[in-house]
Design a protein around this motif. Structure first.
Motif, PDB file in Angstrom:
ATOM      1  N   ILE A 215      32.813  44.736  36.914  1.00  0.00           N
ATOM      2  CA  ILE A 215      33.813  43.687  37.121  1.00  0.00           C
ATOM      3  C   ILE A 215      35.070  44.100  36.375  1.00  0.00           C
ATOM      4  CG2 ILE A 215      34.362  41.229  36.859  1.00  0.00           C
ATOM      5  CD1 ILE A 215      31.333  40.755  36.476  1.00  0.00           C
ATOM      6  N   ALA A 216      36.229  43.904  36.990  1.00  0.00           N
ATOM      7  CA  ALA A 216      37.501  44.185  36.326  1.00  0.00           C
ATOM      8  C   ALA A 216      38.488  43.082  36.679  1.00  0.00           C
ATOM      9  CB  ALA A 216      38.062  45.536  36.750  1.00  0.00           C
ATOM     10  N   VAL A 217      39.014  42.421  35.647  1.00  0.00           N
ATOM     11  CA  VAL A 217      40.062  41.422  35.857  1.00  0.00           C
ATOM     12  C   VAL A 217      41.391  42.174  35.881  1.00  0.00           C
ATOM     13  CG1 VAL A 217      41.105  39.294  35.021  1.00  0.00           C
ATOM     14  CG2 VAL A 217      38.667  39.741  34.628  1.00  0.00           C
ATOM     15  N   VAL A 218      42.125  42.061  37.007  1.00  0.00           N
ATOM     16  CA  VAL A 218      43.290  42.908  37.232  1.00  0.00           C
ATOM     17  C   VAL A 218      44.514  42.061  37.560  1.00  0.00           C
ATOM     18  CG1 VAL A 218      41.881  44.850  38.006  1.00  0.00           C
ATOM     19  CG2 VAL A 218      42.687  43.176  39.668  1.00  0.00           C
ATOM     20  N   ASP A 219      45.617  42.770  37.716  1.00  0.00           N
ATOM     21  CA  ASP A 219      46.893  42.147  38.086  1.00  0.00           C
ATOM     22  C   ASP A 219      47.230  41.009  37.137  1.00  0.00           C
ATOM     23  OD1 ASP A 219      49.204  41.831  39.530  1.00  0.00           O
ATOM     24  OD2 ASP A 219      48.297  40.633  41.122  1.00  0.00           O
ATOM     25  N   ASP A 220      47.150  41.324  35.828  1.00  0.00           N
ATOM     26  CA  ASP A 220      47.465  40.345  34.782  1.00  0.00           C
ATOM     27  C   ASP A 220      46.666  39.057  34.925  1.00  0.00           C
ATOM     28  OD1 ASP A 220      49.304  42.022  33.528  1.00  0.00           O
ATOM     29  OD2 ASP A 220      50.940  41.365  34.817  1.00  0.00           O
ATOM     30  N   GLY A 221      45.409  39.210  35.296  1.00  0.00           N
ATOM     31  CA  GLY A 221      44.516  38.068  35.373  1.00  0.00           C
ATOM     32  C   GLY A 221      44.581  37.297  36.669  1.00  0.00           C
TER      33      GLY A 221
END
Length: 779
Positions: A215-221
C-alpha cells in the motif's frame, strides 16, 4: 503471392519455435537476491542506501556503487526481512527478521541492539513500517503475534486490537496525516484515522479473498495505491476501484511514486509507470534482467521499490539484483551488491613455514595464490572459465565453491578448486586448470551439488580425499582416480572432517541439520545420540584418539563432546550473546598441547580459549571496531578461519570477511587487512586459455568419459555450443517447417510427389542447420 504468404507463415512458425526453445536465463551469474531496501531521506547529500542482499544487511554511502556489510550486534539467526529508516533522524534504523524480532541502530548501522520482544514465542516479522512523522512509532506484522505496535522505539510492544490472529500483508502510513494508517488483510483494507485507537474497514469488501502485497499513500495523501495478487486498485476516500489499464501481469508486488509519476511493480514484468493518476500504465523495463530461479522457488522477479525525496533516483529490488534509474522511461542499470571478489574459501599451505603460500577463492573472480604470506597475489583464473560468467563481465571467471592445497603440495605442487559438478586440478599455478566432471555431482534438476571436502591426515600414504555434498552424497577419491560416491545419508551435509586416525578405519565426522554423524570406510554414518542440531561449524581435536574432543558450532550455541560423542554439553558462554550464532570454531594444530581454540560469533566478533574451551575471552577487538566479523560468504564449504601449520611458533592465523583477507601474527589479538587485487580479461571467447566451458551439466554428464571438460571448440572464430536441448529444439523447428510446408501445399505443383517431399525435406534441413547455428551462438 498466396504461395509466398504460405512460406512466410511457415517461417513465422519457425521463429516462434526458436523463441520458445530453451535458452540461458537473461541474467548475470551470480544473481543477488534483494530482500529489503531503504534510501536515506537525505539521499541528495549523503547518497546513503541500505539493502538486504541475500542474508546480509549492506550499507552504501556512494549511491550503491560500493557496499559495506553491517555486523556489530546484528546477531540474527534467521533471514532479515526489512530495513527501515527514521525519516526524522536518518541515523536511526530498524531491521526485522523472520524469527528474531526487531533490531535497532542509533548510529547509522555501526552497531545494533535487539528491541524488546514482540510477544511470547518466536517473533517472525514479515513487514515492518516506521511512521514518517515519529521514528518511535512502528508497526510489525508477525504470524505468531499478529500486528504489534511500539510508540517508544522498540522499548516495548503491544498487540494491536483486532489484528491478533489476522494475516496482514501490508502496512502504510499516510505521509501527510500522522493519525492515518492502513493495513491490508485477507478480508480487505482497514484504516485508522485516530492514530491506531480504532480501525475500520474501507473499500466495501472489494478485496475480500485477495492477498494485499503493498500500500502506498500518494499524491500528498489524495489517494492510495493498493497492490494485490488480484490486480492494482486505487482508494479514494472510502471508494476502492480496480485500475491498471496496460498492466498485463496482475500480480502487483510493490507500489510507490516519484514526483508526478506513479509506479506499480508486477511479479514477473517489473515496473509500470502512470502519469495520469493511475488510469493508464506503461511498462518501463529497459535494462532489467530476470532469472528462472525465481519461479523455481516461488519468488517474485521484482519486489521492493524506493525513491529519493528529490525524485532524482529510483531503486528497484528483485530476485536477480538491485537496479537503479534516474529516469524510468530511459531505463535501468544494475548495481552490484555482492562483489565478484567476495571470498568463499581459504587455505594455508601445509608447508607454510617454508613456502609462505595462501590460497583463497573468490565468488566469481577466480582463485588467488600468494607465496609471500599474503602480501602479494597471483590470479589463477585460466582454465576455470565457464562461458556464462566469462563473457558477461571482465572480472567474472566462474562461480567456484572452494580451493585446496594437496597435503603433499610441497612435492607435488597440486592445487584443487571446485565448482558445482566439477573438480579442477593443477600441478603448476602457471598453467591452466584441468576440469573433470564429477559423475555423482551431476544431476540436471536440481543443480549439481556443492562439495565439502576433507583430506586424509595420512594423505602422504593413502592419498585419499573424501567429501560430502548438499544432497547427502559421500564421495571418495584415491590418488589420481575418479571422485566417486560411496554412500548417501539423504540430507544436506554442512561440514565434514576426517578423523586424525582416519588411516586406521576411515573414520570421519559430518554435521547435518539434524545432528552429528560418525562414519567409516565400511560403516554407514550413524548419528550420535543427543548431538547438537543446526550445525554451522565442526572442529575435531588433533588428539582425538586420546581426548575424544569435538566442538560443534551451531546457530544456537557452541557444543562439545570430550568422550568421543557419548555425551554432549553446551559450552558456557559469556563473551557475547547467550546461545551465540557461531560462524566458525577452529582448533590450533597444536591444540593437544596449547588448548587454543578460536570462535567467530555473528554480531559479536572473536573469542579465544587457551585451556581447551573451558574459559573464553574476547579478542580481535580491532576487527569488531571496524564492523568486521570473520565469516563465510553465502553457501560455506569450509571454515573462514585457518591456522598456520606452524602456529605454535609463528602464531599466525588468517580469516575472511566479505572481500578482505585478514592476517594475525599474534594469535588473533590484532589483525591486518591484505589487499587482494581483481583479475580481469577481455570479453571474448578467443581470450580464454583452453577454451570456455559450457555449463550444461546434463550434456556434460551424458558425454563424460573421464576426459577434460572443455568447450566444443577451442579454435578462434564462432563457437557453437550444442547441447541435447538445443539439438532437439532445432530438430523440432525443422519438423514444424516440413509439416507446415506439406500441409499448406506449397509444393503441390511439383511432380512427382517424391520431388515435393524432397523439396520439403531440403527446406527442413536448411531450417535445422540455421536453428543449430542460431541456438549454438546464443549459448
Amino acid at each position: 503471392m498466396r504461395r509466398a504468404g504460405r512460406v512466410v507463415s511457415a517461417l513465422v512458425v519457425l521463429l516462434g519455435v526458436l523463441c520458445w526453445a530453451p535458452r540461458p536465463a537473461g541474467a548475470h551469474t551470480p544473481h543477488d537476491v534483494i530482500n529489503g531496501l531503504a534510501l536515506s531521506p537525505r539521499f541528495a547529500s549523503d547518497a546513503t542506501v541500505y539493502t538486504i542482499s541475500r542474508e546480509y544487511l549492506l550499507k552504501s554511502t556512494d549511491g550503491g556503487t560500493t557496499w559495506k556489510r553491517l555486523n556489530r550486534g546484528l546477531d540474527n539467526k534467521f533471514q532479515l526481512s526489512s530495513v527501515q529508516i527514521d525519516q526524522q533522524d536518518p541515523d536511526r534504523l530498524y531491521a526485522s527478521s523472520r524469527g528474531d524480532g526487531v533490531f535497532r541502530s542509533d548510529d547509522g548501522g555501526a552497531s545494533w541492539e535487539r528491541t524488546a520482544s514482540l510477544g511470547k514465542g518466536r517473533s517472525s516479522v514479515l513487514h515492518l513500517r516506521v511512521s514518517p512523522h515519529d521514528g518511535d512509532h512502528l508497526y510489525a506484522t508477525s504470524p505468531e503475534q499478529g500486528v504489534t505496535e511500539t510508540t517508544d522505539g522498540g522499548r516495548s510492544w503491544k498487540a494491536v486490537a483486532g489484528f491478533e490472529r489476522t494475516a496482514v500483508g501490508a502496512v502504510a502510513f499516510d505521509p501527510t496525516d500522522p493519525d492515518v494508517a492502513y493495513m491490508g488483510t485477507g478480508l480487505g483494507l482497514r484504516r485508522t484515522s485516530d492514530g491506531g485507537a480504532s480501525w475500520e474497514p474501507v473499500g466495501s469488501g472489494v478485496l475480500r479473498g485477495a492477498e494485499v502485497h503493498d500500500i502506498a499513500v500518494v499524491d500528498d495523501g489524495a489517494f492510495a495505491l493498493v497492490g494485490t495478487d488480484a490486480g492494482l486498485f486505487r482508494l479514494t476516500g472510502d471508494d476502492l476501484e480496480p485500475i491498471g489499464e496496460g498492466i498485463e501481469d496482475a500480480d502487483i508486488t510493490t507500489v510507490g511514486e516519484t514526483g508526478d509519476t506513479l509506479l506499480a511493480v508486477s511479479w514477473t514484468e517489473g515496473p509500470y509507470r502512470s502519469t495520469d493518476g493511475g488510469d493508464s500504465w506503461t511498462l518501463v523495463d529497459e535494462g532489467l534482467t530476470t532469472t528462472k530461479m525465481a519461479a523455481d522457488v516461488g519468488r517474485p522477479d521484482f519486489d521492493g521499490l524506493a525513491a529519493s525525496p528529490d525524485h532524482d533516483t529510483v531503486l528497484l529490488g528483485g530476485f536477480d539484483g538491485l537496479f537503479h534509474s534516474t529516469d524510468v522511461d530511459a531505463g535501468w542499470e544494475e548495481l552490484t551488491t555482492q562483489d565478484s571478489t567476495n571470498l568463499v574459501s581459504l587455505a594455508v599451505s601445509p608447508n607454510y613455514a617454508e613456502d609462505g603460500s595462501v590460497l583463497v577463492t573468490t565468488y566469481v573472480n577466480g582463485p588467488k595464490l600468494s607465496t609471500d604470506h599474503g602480501d602479494t597475489w597471483t590470479g589463477l583464473g585460466p582454465g576455470v572459465a565457464f562461458q556464462y560468467d566469462y563473457l558477461r563481465e571482465p572480472d567474472y571467471y566462474t562461480r567456484l565453491t572452494g580451493s585446496l592445497f594437496a597435503p603433499d603440495y610441497a612435492t607435488s605442487g597440486r592445487l584443487y578448486t571446485m565448482s558445482r559438478g566439477y573438480l579442477f586440478t593443477t600441478d603448476d599455478p602457471a598453467t591452466p586448470w584441468t576440469g573433470e566432471v564429477v559423475d555423482d555431482l551431476i544431476v540436471p534438476d536440481p543443480p549439481p551439488d556443492y562439495l565439502i571436502p576433507g583430506f586424509s591426515p595420512d594423505y602422504a600414504e593413502d592419498r585419499t580425499l573424501i567429501a560430502g555434498t548438499d544432497s547427502g552424497r559421500l564421495l571418495r577419491m584415491v590418488g589420481d582416480g575418479d571422485l566417486e560416491m560411496f554412500d548417501d545419508i539423504g540430507e544436506e551435509i554442512l561440514a565434514l572432517v576426517p578423523a586424525p586416525d582416519f588411516e586406521e578405519d576411515g573414520t570421519y565426522f559430518l554435521a547435518t541439520a539434524t545432528g552429528i554423524y560418525r562414519g567409516g570406510s565400511d560403516a554407514h554414518p550413524e548419528a550420535f545420540a543427543g548431538s547438537p542440531t543446526n550445525a554451522t561449524s565442526l572442529a575435531v581435536s588433533p588428539g582425538f584418539a586420546d581426548d575424544g574432543t569435538i566442538f560443534v558450532g551451531t546457530k544456537r550455541g557452541l557444543f562439545v563432546t570430550r568422550d568421543a560423542g557419548a555425551t554432549w554439553d553446551e559450552v558456557p558462554w559469556s563473551t557475547g550473546a547467550a546461545h551465540p550464532y557461531v560462524e566458525s570454531v577452529v582448533l590450533s594444530p597444536s591444540y593437544a598441547d596449547d588448548g587454543f581454540a578460536l570462535v567467530s560469533e555473528r554480531g559479536h566478533g572473536l573469542s579465544r580459549s587457551t585451556d581447551g574451551g573451558d574459559t573464553w575471552a574476547t579478542t580481535g577487538q580491532d576487527l569488531l571496531d571496524q564492523n568486521v566479523v570473520l565469516s563465510s560468504f553465502y553457501h560455506p564449504t569450509g571454515e573462514p578461519i585457518a591456522f598456520s601449520p606452524d602456529f605454535a611458533k609463528d602464531r599466525t592465523i588468517f580469516g575472511t570477511a566479505e572481500t578482505v583477507l585478514y592476517r594475525s601474527t599474534d594469535a588473533g589479538a590484532t589483525w591486518t587487512p591484505l589487499d587482494i587485487p581483481k583479475s580481469t580479461h577481455p570479453l571474448t571467447a578467443e581470450s580464454a586459455p583452453g577454451g570456455l566451458i559450457e555449463p550444461d551439466f546434463e550434456a556434460a554428464h551424458a558425454g563424460h568419459s573421464g576426459t577434460t571438460a572443455q568447450s566444443t571448440s577451442d579454435a578462434p572464430g564462432t563457437t557453437l555450443l550444442l547441447t541435447p536441448r538445443r539439438v532437439l529444439a532445432s530438430l523440432l523447428a525443422a519438423a514444424v517447417v516440413f509439416a507446415a510446408l506439406s500441409l499448406r501445399g506449397v509444393t503441390r505443383r511439383l511432380s512427382p510427389k517424391v520431388l515435393a517431399l524432397g523439396f520439403n525435406a531440403a527446406c527442413g534441413l536448411v531450417v535445422l542447420l540455421l536453428a543449430l547455428f542460431v541456438l549454438g551462438r546464443r549459448g
